[in-house]
Write a protein that holds these residues in place. Structure first.
Motif, PDB file in Angstrom:
ATOM      1  N   LEU A 101       0.761  -1.265  -0.078  1.00 35.75           N
ATOM      2  CA  LEU A 101       0.045  -0.008  -0.026  1.00 35.75           C
ATOM      3  C   LEU A 101       0.752   1.203   0.051  1.00 35.75           C
ATOM      4  O   LEU A 101       2.006   1.214   0.447  1.00 35.75           O
ATOM      5  CB  LEU A 101      -0.831   0.073   1.240  1.00 35.75           C
ATOM      6  CG  LEU A 101      -1.953  -0.896   1.214  1.00 35.75           C
ATOM      7  CD1 LEU A 101      -2.632  -1.027   2.658  1.00 35.75           C
ATOM      8  CD2 LEU A 101      -2.827  -1.483   0.130  1.00 35.75           C
ATOM      9  N   GLU A 117       2.582  -0.408   3.977  1.00 42.56           N
ATOM     10  CA  GLU A 117       1.957  -1.632   4.508  1.00 42.56           C
ATOM     11  C   GLU A 117       2.006  -2.729   3.371  1.00 42.56           C
ATOM     12  O   GLU A 117       1.526  -2.303   2.295  1.00 42.56           O
ATOM     13  CB  GLU A 117       0.585  -1.384   5.210  1.00 42.56           C
ATOM     14  CG  GLU A 117       0.684  -0.656   6.318  1.00 42.56           C
ATOM     15  CD  GLU A 117      -0.840  -0.131   6.779  1.00 42.56           C
ATOM     16  OE1 GLU A 117      -1.168  -0.197   7.936  1.00 42.56           O
ATOM     17  OE2 GLU A 117      -1.650   0.176   5.759  1.00 42.56           O
ATOM     18  N   ILE A 139      -0.226  -6.059   2.220  1.00 45.73           N
ATOM     19  CA  ILE A 139      -1.275  -6.945   2.327  1.00 45.73           C
ATOM     20  C   ILE A 139      -1.137  -7.983   1.559  1.00 45.73           C
ATOM     21  O   ILE A 139      -0.556  -7.889   0.507  1.00 45.73           O
ATOM     22  CB  ILE A 139      -2.669  -6.253   2.015  1.00 45.73           C
ATOM     23  CG1 ILE A 139      -2.597  -5.487   0.814  1.00 45.73           C
ATOM     24  CG2 ILE A 139      -2.875  -5.066   3.340  1.00 45.73           C
ATOM     25  CD1 ILE A 139      -4.176  -4.977   0.530  1.00 45.73           C
ATOM     26  N   ARG A 140      -1.889  -9.256   1.848  1.00 47.77           N
ATOM     27  CA  ARG A 140      -2.044 -10.491   0.968  1.00 47.77           C
ATOM     28  C   ARG A 140      -3.273 -10.949   0.752  1.00 47.77           C
ATOM     29  O   ARG A 140      -3.463 -12.003   1.167  1.00 47.77           O
ATOM     30  CB  ARG A 140      -1.127 -11.405   1.643  1.00 47.77           C
ATOM     31  CG  ARG A 140       0.336 -10.905   1.382  1.00 47.77           C
ATOM     32  CD  ARG A 140       1.509 -12.102   1.971  1.00 47.77           C
ATOM     33  NE  ARG A 140       2.819 -11.692   1.903  1.00 47.77           N
ATOM     34  CZ  ARG A 140       3.427 -10.729   2.803  1.00 47.77           C
ATOM     35  NH1 ARG A 140       2.894 -10.727   3.949  1.00 47.77           N
ATOM     36  NH2 ARG A 140       4.601 -10.569   2.624  1.00 47.77           N
ATOM     37  N   PRO A 141      -4.219 -10.121   0.134  1.00 52.80           N
ATOM     38  CA  PRO A 141      -5.563 -10.442   0.008  1.00 52.80           C
ATOM     39  C   PRO A 141      -5.583 -11.727  -1.078  1.00 52.80           C
ATOM     40  O   PRO A 141      -4.839 -11.922  -1.875  1.00 52.80           O
ATOM     41  CB  PRO A 141      -6.174  -9.259  -0.478  1.00 52.80           C
ATOM     42  CG  PRO A 141      -5.258  -8.434  -1.397  1.00 52.80           C
ATOM     43  CD  PRO A 141      -3.979  -8.897  -0.739  1.00 52.80           C
ATOM     44  N   LEU A 167     -10.659  -7.184  -2.236  1.00 61.07           N
ATOM     45  CA  LEU A 167      -9.468  -6.159  -2.450  1.00 61.07           C
ATOM     46  C   LEU A 167      -8.800  -6.760  -3.786  1.00 61.07           C
ATOM     47  O   LEU A 167      -8.243  -5.741  -4.523  1.00 61.07           O
ATOM     48  CB  LEU A 167      -8.365  -6.105  -1.391  1.00 61.07           C
ATOM     49  CG  LEU A 167      -9.185  -5.631   0.013  1.00 61.07           C
ATOM     50  CD1 LEU A 167      -8.071  -5.649   1.153  1.00 61.07           C
ATOM     51  CD2 LEU A 167      -9.638  -4.213  -0.131  1.00 61.07           C
ATOM     52  N   ASN A 205      -9.800  -7.995  -6.527  1.00 57.97           N
ATOM     53  CA  ASN A 205     -10.408  -7.736  -7.939  1.00 57.97           C
ATOM     54  C   ASN A 205     -10.547  -5.973  -8.030  1.00 57.97           C
ATOM     55  O   ASN A 205     -10.775  -5.376  -8.860  1.00 57.97           O
ATOM     56  CB  ASN A 205     -12.113  -7.999  -7.885  1.00 57.97           C
ATOM     57  CG  ASN A 205     -11.900  -9.319  -8.623  1.00 57.97           C
ATOM     58  OD1 ASN A 205     -11.708  -9.515  -9.922  1.00 57.97           O
ATOM     59  ND2 ASN A 205     -12.200 -10.458  -7.978  1.00 57.97           N
ATOM     60  N   LEU A 206     -10.508  -5.314  -6.693  1.00 52.56           N
ATOM     61  CA  LEU A 206     -10.386  -3.541  -6.872  1.00 52.56           C
ATOM     62  C   LEU A 206      -8.934  -3.378  -7.249  1.00 52.56           C
ATOM     63  O   LEU A 206      -8.743  -2.505  -7.966  1.00 52.56           O
ATOM     64  CB  LEU A 206     -10.591  -3.032  -5.453  1.00 52.56           C
ATOM     65  CG  LEU A 206     -10.539  -1.600  -5.195  1.00 52.56           C
ATOM     66  CD1 LEU A 206     -11.708  -0.829  -6.318  1.00 52.56           C
ATOM     67  CD2 LEU A 206     -10.906  -1.358  -3.884  1.00 52.56           C
ATOM     68  N   ALA A 223      -6.509  -1.301 -11.500  1.00 51.53           N
ATOM     69  CA  ALA A 223      -6.426   0.093 -10.973  1.00 51.53           C
ATOM     70  C   ALA A 223      -5.318   0.834 -11.321  1.00 51.53           C
ATOM     71  O   ALA A 223      -4.929   1.847 -10.805  1.00 51.53           O
ATOM     72  CB  ALA A 223      -6.329   0.152  -9.371  1.00 51.53           C
ATOM     73  N   THR A 225      -2.372   2.694  -9.242  1.00 47.96           N
ATOM     74  CA  THR A 225      -2.646   3.875  -8.438  1.00 47.96           C
ATOM     75  C   THR A 225      -3.125   3.722  -6.871  1.00 47.96           C
ATOM     76  O   THR A 225      -3.247   4.506  -6.164  1.00 47.96           O
ATOM     77  CB  THR A 225      -4.023   4.598  -8.985  1.00 47.96           C
ATOM     78  OG1 THR A 225      -5.138   4.032  -9.081  1.00 47.96           O
ATOM     79  CG2 THR A 225      -3.811   5.168 -10.565  1.00 47.96           C
ATOM     80  N   LEU A 226      -3.380   2.215  -6.608  1.00 49.83           N
ATOM     81  CA  LEU A 226      -3.942   2.037  -5.336  1.00 49.83           C
ATOM     82  C   LEU A 226      -2.702   1.264  -4.451  1.00 49.83           C
ATOM     83  O   LEU A 226      -2.961   1.287  -3.319  1.00 49.83           O
ATOM     84  CB  LEU A 226      -5.047   1.139  -5.435  1.00 49.83           C
ATOM     85  CG  LEU A 226      -6.096   1.777  -5.934  1.00 49.83           C
ATOM     86  CD1 LEU A 226      -7.606   0.725  -5.888  1.00 49.83           C
ATOM     87  CD2 LEU A 226      -6.666   3.092  -5.397  1.00 49.83           C
ATOM     88  N   ILE A 237     -12.480   6.331  -3.232  1.00 51.19           N
ATOM     89  CA  ILE A 237     -11.565   4.980  -3.083  1.00 51.19           C
ATOM     90  C   ILE A 237     -10.142   5.187  -3.142  1.00 51.19           C
ATOM     91  O   ILE A 237      -9.538   4.876  -2.324  1.00 51.19           O
ATOM     92  CB  ILE A 237     -11.970   3.874  -4.045  1.00 51.19           C
ATOM     93  CG1 ILE A 237     -13.641   3.696  -3.893  1.00 51.19           C
ATOM     94  CG2 ILE A 237     -11.250   2.871  -3.980  1.00 51.19           C
ATOM     95  CD1 ILE A 237     -14.369   2.747  -5.140  1.00 51.19           C
ATOM     96  N   LYS A 238      -9.856   6.208  -4.009  1.00 53.32           N
ATOM     97  CA  LYS A 238      -8.154   6.420  -4.235  1.00 53.32           C
ATOM     98  C   LYS A 238      -7.786   6.961  -2.984  1.00 53.32           C
ATOM     99  O   LYS A 238      -6.709   6.648  -2.257  1.00 53.32           O
ATOM    100  CB  LYS A 238      -8.127   7.384  -5.173  1.00 53.32           C
ATOM    101  CG  LYS A 238      -6.708   8.062  -5.501  1.00 53.32           C
ATOM    102  CD  LYS A 238      -5.720   7.181  -6.118  1.00 53.32           C
ATOM    103  CE  LYS A 238      -4.507   8.131  -5.984  1.00 53.32           C
ATOM    104  NZ  LYS A 238      -3.300   7.353  -6.420  1.00 53.32           N
ATOM    105  N   ALA A 260      -9.036   6.571   0.095  1.00 54.82           N
ATOM    106  CA  ALA A 260      -9.082   5.781   1.213  1.00 54.82           C
ATOM    107  C   ALA A 260      -7.696   4.742   0.976  1.00 54.82           C
ATOM    108  O   ALA A 260      -7.327   4.363   2.158  1.00 54.82           O
ATOM    109  CB  ALA A 260     -10.156   4.798   0.849  1.00 54.82           C
ATOM    110  N   PHE A 261      -7.161   4.669  -0.062  1.00 55.83           N
ATOM    111  CA  PHE A 261      -5.853   3.843  -0.399  1.00 55.83           C
ATOM    112  C   PHE A 261      -4.771   4.780  -0.120  1.00 55.83           C
ATOM    113  O   PHE A 261      -3.624   4.394   0.525  1.00 55.83           O
ATOM    114  CB  PHE A 261      -5.700   3.271  -1.661  1.00 55.83           C
ATOM    115  CG  PHE A 261      -6.290   1.767  -1.626  1.00 55.83           C
ATOM    116  CD1 PHE A 261      -7.965   1.900  -2.043  1.00 55.83           C
ATOM    117  CD2 PHE A 261      -5.865   0.631  -1.658  1.00 55.83           C
ATOM    118  CE1 PHE A 261      -8.490   0.598  -1.870  1.00 55.83           C
ATOM    119  CE2 PHE A 261      -6.490  -0.645  -1.850  1.00 55.83           C
ATOM    120  CZ  PHE A 261      -7.732  -0.580  -2.034  1.00 55.83           C
TER     121      PHE A 261
END
Lengths: 471, 471
Positions: free
Chosen positions: B175, B179, B181-183, B196, B198-199, B203, B206-207, B455-456, B458-459
């Protein structure tokens, strides 16, 4: 934080949806207090049930709710198993039951456009009448399209054809602010901005209300066939599955079923399962472009099974035989339902299923609760039923609440821990809802959960949209 | 708003990735200023190129960048066509080129785990060596896994097997805050919180920075075959496609190709295309479980084509013939590239392709620019090339800049308007990047764009992650 419903709000809701679209009578509202989760303790009455007839009405309701800060819990067929549509903070139960239009079956594009309140059963009928096919088959045909999208429902056929997500091409969604968006379309591809469609799928109605969907359809497979393969023990049955996949066979579905649940279902239905030998069955559904291919495919599958000590291979090669087998399979849940406290929905990597199921059997022994387990062996999705009963000599022996209740959480926690150790997730297709919330942190990191909360905030700054769910 | 790179930051970056992982020499940095988009005017030099070797280094770089507020533009194979990896605001070009490990090909689960810098070509090799198959085939095999995920790449085979999205089961993402993450995971299904994975797919970096992916593989189809079908006019060719689909045939790929681009490619390669008649071709690729099924399928396809005034049906039924045909197909872009200003990537509903292509031909006439158009007829994804040239007697006649430049934006706008009217999107598989940004509002509503911006936020509250892209 939230406003309670008063007569002024009721009048405003009636002005939006009409008198008949607003329910406040407690007896009529009672069914809206729960879903199919068994324990009454998670049920909660809404303050009002509102039934919009179209997207504009949904938008007006949400505008009002966000102005007044009223919790809104969307509701489809209420066939969920973890309390996702329970209005646990009161407020509005927003039922999509009047939005049942199949807007269009577009055969040239092989796309359906349907409202959120269309039942799965009506959807299959409409698709079939158009000579097309919708591959996913989540269990309960009373489910509605909106709910299937909210949970990213799966079902047995996901092995070959994937889950609901793979078929949803466009959505109409009312955001918590009352704005209407229509991301996607009748499109096979898109790389145009963030994929809002896929974010909303599986979000359990916490980011907005799905009112309509564009769903991709397919040509119907020419031939399908079901095979039942009996084994003397569960491990051999489950060990077969990775080898079927490695033999480059793509079954439509691979289910594993213990004999004991089949027997109970046979009794309930007064019908008989075609195999009498064995303690565990694999039910394998195949599709193929021709009978000749199907014969080859069936033989290949039978070969792999017999290499794994299968006792026999029963082929349901007529529509009648197939219906009989699938009919019994589809009623198993009903047969054990009365004593089922909770249906788990763990998903693990396919190759981990055998070890996960072995652990379930250990836990069953350790805690003395019957844990009948069956499910989608080839996609790693295992349905363990935590029963308020023991099984003795093939008969269900109910336990008193003081015996099963203290064991329930222990069993859940043991199985979720095993799921985590195998790289699994606590829900493969049912969602988190209310019931699995306390276990989310077993499988998601604090960073992931924090990020999800920030996404929630980006959609729903006031927190009115299906609050109290997922995290 | 952003901090410029100074020697202190360079030293800090060297401390993270080592001396050889940091490039500041302008000549060496020059290739990092652009992607495959043709016009030099969108190019922009990074202030520094940084090449991390592992996820921890990526995390350290992003922590530093977010502390100091430095723009970070992730970069894979740089085969993009709309400036998605151009560091248009300077800062760090974060190249994944050293992260090239194929971590694992897990045959039991049919999943690959690979780092973001693995090239598509190396990935195919690794998958094939394991006896498995990765269906999507986006054009350029120099593309890297990270970039394929960032754009949700598609390619010709998406008709039957879908786009990259359908195969990505898990991600490792850093991120903007650093951070990790491993969704997701090696899982066929999951309904455990917001998706996450698929989001982040599509993208465009950009996230967050994708550093690793879990990719589902498949058994290889037994038989594939290519058919070339010549027509006297484009409309008959394209009109065939919906009827093939309606005849319940699911081709792997259906491409349409005008004769003129094939001829130019034949000359460049000094090879010959197997068909000499016709002005337009359909190239149809089929797969089947056996030669017998393939014969039936080919006959069915040929029947539909001949009903639509196809002049002939040429079957590439040996690997050699197939290679020859697909070899020429894959070089068309190279043959016209020198005079190509921009490759559009419009996607429309499949049934709208014929009308969209008719409009392209009108626009070509109206504006006097050659607009060679070919693409994925069966999934609605059309690649129109806006050329700085006319075509006269089969020869490319370059136009001076003052002639083509004023027409470029008019042509783009005309075609995007037509796309919008047909319910399409401006990018089917390439992404928006820098180049398509001004046109995003043609197809997305202000509410959708506002939601994407939230959303952008938020990330990436500081806006350091591939800034200036998409919107």
């Amino acid at each position: 934080m939230y406003t309670h419903i008063d007569t002024e709000i009721i009048d405003a809701l009636k002005a939006i949806v009409g008198e008949r679209g607003v329910v406040t009578d407690p007896d009529t509202m009672q069914p809206y207090s729960h879903d199919e989760f068994a324990l009454a303790e998670i049920a909660h009455m809404p303050e009002v049930v509102v039934k919009p007839a179209d997207v504009e009405q949904v938008a007006e309701i949400l505008k009002l709710a966000s102005q007044k800060s009223i919790p809104v819990t969307p509701r489809g067929g209420a066939t969920g198993l973890c309390g996702g549509c329970v209005p646990s903070l009161g407020g509005i139960s927003l039922s999509l039951e009047r939005m049942t239009r199949v807007v269009e079956i577009d055969t040239a594009n092989q796309m359906a456009v349907v409202e959120a309140g269309v039942s799965l059963s009506d959807f299959y009928t409409a698709v079939e009448e158009a000579g097309l096919y919708f591959p996913p088959h989540p269990g309960d045909e009373g489910a509605m399209i909106g709910g299937l999208i909210a949970t990213n429902a799966g079902g047995a056929r996901a092995v070959k054809y994937g889950v609901i997500r793979n078929y949803i091409r466009g959505l109409e969604v009312v955001l918590p602010t009352g704005e209407i968006i229509r991301p996607g379309g009748k499109l096979m591809k898109s790389s145009t901005g963030y994929n809002l469609v896929n974010l909303i799928i599986g979000a359990e109605g916490t980011l907005g209300v799905v009112t309509q969907a564009v769903i991709q359809l397919m040509p119907k497979p020419a031939v399908t066939r079901s095979l039942i393969i009996p084994y003397d023990d569960l491990q051999s049955a489950i060990d077969t599955v990775p080898d079927i996949i490695q033999a480059k066979i793509q079954p439509l579905a691979v289910e594993f079923l213990p004999r004991e649940v089949v027997t109970i279902t046979e009794k309930m239905l007064n019908q008989s399962w075609p195999c009498s030998v064995g303690t565990t069955y694999l039910l394998i559904i195949l599709d193929a472009p021709s009978e000749a291919e199907m014969d080859k495919l069936s033989e290949a599958v039978a070969g792999v099974c017999l290499d794994h000590e299968a006792l026999d291979v029963f082929v349901a090669d007529s529509p009648q035989k197939q219906e009989q087998v699938l009919g019994i399979r589809s009623k198993i849940y009903e047969a054990i339902k009365d004593h089922n406290i909770e249906t788990l929905d763990i998903v693990v990597p396919r190759a981990e299923i055998a070890r996960h199921v072995a652990r379930i059997q250990e836990v069953q022994g350790e805690h003395g609760l019957w844990l009948p387990t069956y499910g989608h062996a080839a996609d790693g999705n295992v349905h363990t039923h935590i029963m308020s009963a023991r099984l003795e000599g093939g008969e269900i022996v109910p336990l008193p609440e003081e015996e099963w209740k203290p064991r329930l959480e222990k069993v859940r926690a043991e199985l979720y821990r095993d799921c985590r150790e195998r790289g699994g997730m606590i829900s493969g297709e049912h969602g988190i809802g209310l019931v699995k919330k306390p276990y989310l942190s077993y499988v998601l990191s604090p960073e992931e959960i924090a990020l999800m909360r920030r996404i929630k905030q980006a959609f729903d700054p006031q927190g009115i949209m299906n609050p109290d769910k997922i995290f």
